[in-house]
Design a protein around this motif. Structure first.
Motif, PDB file in Angstrom:
ATOM      1  N   ARG A 108       0.829  -1.209   0.000  1.00  0.00           N
ATOM      2  CA  ARG A 108       0.000   0.000   0.000  1.00  0.00           C
ATOM      3  C   ARG A 108       0.867   1.265   0.000  1.00  0.00           C
ATOM      4  N   PHE A 109       1.966   1.267   0.742  1.00  0.00           N
ATOM      5  CA  PHE A 109       2.771   2.474   0.904  1.00  0.00           C
ATOM      6  C   PHE A 109       4.028   2.508   0.054  1.00  0.00           C
ATOM      7  N   ASP A 110       4.456   1.388  -0.483  1.00  0.00           N
ATOM      8  CA  ASP A 110       5.697   1.328  -1.243  1.00  0.00           C
ATOM      9  C   ASP A 110       5.397   1.366  -2.732  1.00  0.00           C
ATOM     10  N   ASP A 128       5.312   5.324  -6.734  1.00  0.00           N
ATOM     11  CA  ASP A 128       4.777   6.586  -6.217  1.00  0.00           C
ATOM     12  C   ASP A 128       4.768   6.640  -4.702  1.00  0.00           C
ATOM     13  N   GLY A 129       5.335   5.624  -4.083  1.00  0.00           N
ATOM     14  CA  GLY A 129       5.281   5.554  -2.612  1.00  0.00           C
ATOM     15  C   GLY A 129       6.617   5.851  -1.979  1.00  0.00           C
ATOM     16  N   LEU A 130       6.870   5.179  -0.890  1.00  0.00           N
ATOM     17  CA  LEU A 130       8.082   5.411  -0.107  1.00  0.00           C
ATOM     18  C   LEU A 130       9.315   4.785  -0.721  1.00  0.00           C
ATOM     19  N   ASN A 131       9.122   3.747  -1.542  1.00  0.00           N
ATOM     20  CA  ASN A 131      10.233   3.002  -2.118  1.00  0.00           C
ATOM     21  C   ASN A 131      11.193   2.541  -1.026  1.00  0.00           C
TER      22      ASN A 131
END
Length: 45
Positions: free
Chosen positions: A33-35, A38-41
């Motif tokens: 969901r967070f990676d 477009d996320g935290l990578n």
């Protein structure tokens, strides 16, 4: 579920309120969901 400390997670597993597979799946879903692009990578292979 993610507002618990590591000690609380360990106690929940010990008391069989959650299983290690359930906890692992929840963390994998959270990473997905967070990676990403477009996320935290935050997770690299």
């Amino acid at each position: 579920m993610f507002n618990m400390s590591a000690i609380e997670f360990a106690c929940a597993i010990r008391d069989k309120r959650i299983g290690v597979l359930e906890l692992t799946r929840a963390y994998i879903e959270r990473i997905e969901r967070f990676d990403g692009a477009d996320g935290l990578n935050a997770v690299a292979e």
